[in-house]
Design an enzyme around this catalytic site. Sequence first.
Site, PDB file in Angstrom:
ATOM      1  CB  THR A 181      -0.925  -0.005   1.239  1.00  0.00           C
ATOM      2  OG1 THR A 181      -1.743  -1.170   1.196  1.00  0.00           O
ATOM      3  CG2 THR A 181      -1.807   1.234   1.289  1.00  0.00           C
TER       4      THR A 181
ATOM      5  CE1 TYR B 142       2.194  -8.689   2.236  1.00  0.00           C
ATOM      6  CE2 TYR B 142       3.727  -6.849   2.057  1.00  0.00           C
ATOM      7  CZ  TYR B 142       2.500  -7.415   1.788  1.00  0.00           C
ATOM      8  OH  TYR B 142       1.568  -6.703   1.064  1.00  0.00           O
TER       9      TYR B 142
ATOM     10  CE  LYS C 117       0.472  -6.941   5.271  1.00  0.00           C
ATOM     11  NZ  LYS C 117      -0.131  -7.441   4.010  1.00  0.00           N
TER      12      LYS C 117
ATOM     13  CB  THR D 215      -1.358 -10.860   1.942  1.00  0.00           C
ATOM     14  OG1 THR D 215      -1.001 -10.012   3.033  1.00  0.00           O
ATOM     15  CG2 THR D 215      -2.334 -10.100   1.042  1.00  0.00           C
TER      16      THR D 215
ATOM     17  N   GLY E 191      -4.308 -10.885   6.164  1.00  0.00           N
ATOM     18  CA  GLY E 191      -3.953  -9.849   5.204  1.00  0.00           C
ATOM     19  C   GLY E 191      -4.977  -9.505   4.152  1.00  0.00           C
TER      20      GLY E 191
ATOM     21  CB  SER F 255      -4.924  -0.857   2.185  1.00  0.00           C
ATOM     22  OG  SER F 255      -5.929  -1.552   1.454  1.00  0.00           O
TER      23      SER F 255
END
Length: 324
Positions: free
Chosen positions: A50, A140, A170, A172, A195, A214
């Site tokens: 982001t 991530y 994280k 995602t 995520g 985000s």
Amino acid sequence: MNNYEKLEGMVAATFTPLDENGDVNLSVIDKYADWIASTPIKGIFVCGTTGEFSSLTIDERKLILEKWLVSARKRFKVIAHVGSNCQRSAMELARHAAQVGADAIASIAPSFFKPGTVDELVDFFAPICHSAAGLPFYYYNMPSITGVNLPVDKFLVEGKKKIPNLVGTKFTHNNLMEMGVCIELEQHRFEVLHGYDEILISGLAMGAVAGVGSTYNYIPNVYQAIFDSMKMNDLETARHNQIKSIRTVEVIIKYGGGVRGGKAIMKLIGIDCGSCRLPIKPFSVDEYENNKEEMTVKVYCWGKLLYFLSIPSNLVKCVQNYLK
């Protein structure tokens, strides 16, 4: 690491403010930080996807992190994303994060020359984490962007052998089976930060207790309601608010995705983060003016955030007409 406290609740993936010339605009961050501190958000994730990290220089990323730490004033946690295709650049950013007082670091996998095995991914991250040995490290995991789709549970187990400050991931990804395995590993040893904003309810149902997103930036009340209602096993309320999240994500997709559409909504709530750097197409003035009423109506109706903010009277009238 001795005073390490696990994350819980919302961590906002912050946008990087840019001025009309496309230069980083640090002056916006004070107001941005005050907004974050006024919400239930517990922390921020700086210079991630982001935050357009791949379009920023190393020096810019350092300045952005430093400014966030000053503006945050310990009111919320600051996680520095240090990921890079260049291991040495990531090491430099990790050392800097430790020196300036970040609360944790995170890194995405390299996405040009990709690690082909878990061991290769561990070996890539180990020197980076050693460069900030006193900070918690989160892997991530975002295979839709990196193309690296290695088993995260195996990475956590093998990575911990070489990376003492590895604390979690994280996550995602929409592979909730894999997510559940990661959460259950070694009696919940590792943190799994959800995520995907639009399926937060699913991650919480699997056992996650924190998320990085985000859209937390501009509808935090919606996500706090999801966290709260899931804790109380109130699935009806949780589903109701998850649909609000989904409708908001539909809006930002319509206007160019999470970074481009999200920055437009940030401007609507009074925090002007400017446009984006190429290859993300900038939001033109005409485009913004032509579409801001629709964005305001939809985010207001589904998120109720703009009720608390100062918005132009013509937009208020538009919202009121929509609600009739």
